[in-house]
Design a protein around this motif. Structure first.
Motif, PDB file in Angstrom:
ATOM      1  N   GLU A 125      49.906  32.983  21.873  1.00 12.91           N
ATOM      2  CA  GLU A 125      49.532  34.399  21.956  1.00 12.91           C
ATOM      3  C   GLU A 125      48.535  34.652  23.093  1.00 12.91           C
ATOM      4  O   GLU A 125      48.640  35.644  23.807  1.00 12.91           O
ATOM      5  CB  GLU A 125      48.940  34.867  20.626  1.00 12.91           C
TER       6      GLU A 125
ATOM      7  N   LYS B  79      55.959  30.255  24.837  1.00 13.61           N
ATOM      8  CA  LYS B  79      56.339  31.513  24.191  1.00 13.61           C
ATOM      9  C   LYS B  79      55.479  31.791  22.963  1.00 13.61           C
ATOM     10  O   LYS B  79      55.188  32.944  22.654  1.00 13.61           O
ATOM     11  CB  LYS B  79      57.811  31.471  23.759  1.00 13.61           C
ATOM     12  N   ASN B  80      55.086  30.770  22.270  1.00 14.47           N
ATOM     13  CA  ASN B  80      54.358  30.933  21.013  1.00 14.47           C
ATOM     14  C   ASN B  80      52.845  30.985  21.181  1.00 14.47           C
ATOM     15  O   ASN B  80      52.133  31.171  20.200  1.00 14.47           O
ATOM     16  CB  ASN B  80      54.734  29.819  20.035  1.00 14.47           C
TER      17      ASN B  80
ATOM     18  N   GLU C 198      59.202  26.804  24.521  1.00 17.70           N
ATOM     19  CA  GLU C 198      58.895  27.322  23.185  1.00 17.70           C
ATOM     20  C   GLU C 198      57.391  27.324  22.934  1.00 17.70           C
ATOM     21  O   GLU C 198      56.850  28.264  22.355  1.00 17.70           O
ATOM     22  CB  GLU C 198      59.613  26.501  22.104  1.00 17.70           C
ATOM     23  N   THR C 199      56.709  26.276  23.382  1.00 20.49           N
ATOM     24  CA  THR C 199      55.252  26.212  23.219  1.00 20.49           C
ATOM     25  C   THR C 199      54.591  27.383  23.929  1.00 20.49           C
ATOM     26  O   THR C 199      53.716  28.056  23.381  1.00 20.49           O
ATOM     27  CB  THR C 199      54.708  24.875  23.769  1.00 20.49           C
TER      28      THR C 199
END
Length: 77
Positions: free
Chosen positions: A13, A10-11, A7-8
Protein backbone atom coordinates in the motif's frame (compact mmCIF):
# COMPACT_ATOMS: atom_id res chain seq x y z
CA UNK A 1 10.23 -15.03 -9.40
CA UNK A 2 9.13 -12.06 -11.49
CA UNK A 3 5.45 -12.85 -10.92
CA UNK A 4 6.07 -13.01 -7.19
CA UNK A 5 7.90 -9.69 -7.23
CA UNK A 6 5.07 -8.07 -9.19
CA UNK A 7 2.49 -9.37 -6.73
CA UNK A 8 4.58 -8.12 -3.80
CA UNK A 9 4.75 -4.64 -5.32
CA UNK A 10 1.02 -4.62 -6.11
CA UNK A 11 0.20 -5.47 -2.50
CA UNK A 12 2.38 -2.82 -0.89
CA UNK A 13 0.00 0.00 0.00
CA UNK A 14 2.83 2.43 0.80
CA UNK A 15 4.42 1.91 -2.61
CA UNK A 16 1.06 2.27 -4.30
CA UNK A 17 0.46 5.56 -2.51
CA UNK A 18 3.92 6.82 -3.49
CA UNK A 19 3.34 5.83 -7.12
CA UNK A 20 -0.03 7.59 -7.22
CA UNK A 21 1.48 10.71 -5.66
CA UNK A 22 4.24 10.68 -8.25
CA UNK A 23 1.75 10.13 -11.08
CA UNK A 24 -0.38 13.06 -9.90
CA UNK A 25 2.67 15.30 -9.63
CA UNK A 26 3.78 14.33 -13.14
CA UNK A 27 0.30 15.13 -14.50
CA UNK A 28 0.40 18.52 -12.78
CA UNK A 29 3.84 19.34 -14.21
CA UNK A 30 2.73 18.24 -17.70
CA UNK A 31 -0.31 20.54 -17.51
CA UNK A 32 1.86 23.44 -16.30
CA UNK A 33 4.28 22.88 -19.16
CA UNK A 34 1.47 22.76 -21.67
CA UNK A 35 -0.01 26.03 -20.36
CA UNK A 36 3.43 27.66 -20.39
CA UNK A 37 3.96 26.60 -23.99
CA UNK A 38 0.62 28.08 -25.01
CA UNK A 39 1.43 31.37 -23.29
CA UNK A 40 4.82 31.57 -25.00
CA UNK A 41 3.16 30.90 -28.35
CA UNK A 42 0.67 33.71 -27.78
CA UNK A 43 3.44 36.12 -26.82
CA UNK A 44 5.40 35.24 -29.97
CA UNK A 45 2.35 35.75 -32.17
CA UNK A 46 1.55 39.10 -30.55
CA UNK A 47 5.20 40.15 -30.76
CA UNK A 48 5.12 39.58 -34.52
CA UNK A 49 1.95 41.64 -34.85
CA UNK A 50 3.54 44.47 -32.84
CA UNK A 51 6.67 44.34 -34.99
CA UNK A 52 4.55 44.51 -38.16
CA UNK A 53 2.74 47.55 -36.77
CA UNK A 54 -0.61 45.78 -36.63
CA UNK A 55 -0.92 46.09 -32.83
CA UNK A 56 0.39 48.46 -30.21
CA UNK A 57 2.34 47.07 -27.27
CA UNK A 58 -0.45 48.28 -25.00
CA UNK A 59 -3.10 46.36 -26.97
CA UNK A 60 -0.97 43.22 -27.21
CA UNK A 61 -0.22 43.26 -23.49
CA UNK A 62 -3.88 43.80 -22.67
CA UNK A 63 -4.92 40.81 -24.77
CA UNK A 64 -3.02 38.46 -22.48
CA UNK A 65 -3.44 40.34 -19.22
CA UNK A 66 0.11 41.69 -18.85
CA UNK A 67 1.41 45.14 -18.16
CA UNK A 68 3.23 46.79 -21.04
CA UNK A 69 6.51 46.40 -19.18
CA UNK A 70 5.94 42.67 -18.58
CA UNK A 71 4.99 42.14 -22.19
CA UNK A 72 8.14 43.94 -23.36
CA UNK A 73 10.31 41.78 -21.10
CA UNK A 74 8.68 38.51 -22.10
CA UNK A 75 8.60 39.36 -25.80
CA UNK A 76 12.13 40.81 -25.59
CA UNK A 77 11.09 44.08 -27.27
Amino acid sequence: EIDEAVETVKNREEWRREYMTLALEMDKKWAEGKAEGKAEGKIEMLKELVQKGMLTIKDAAGMIGLSEESFRKQAML
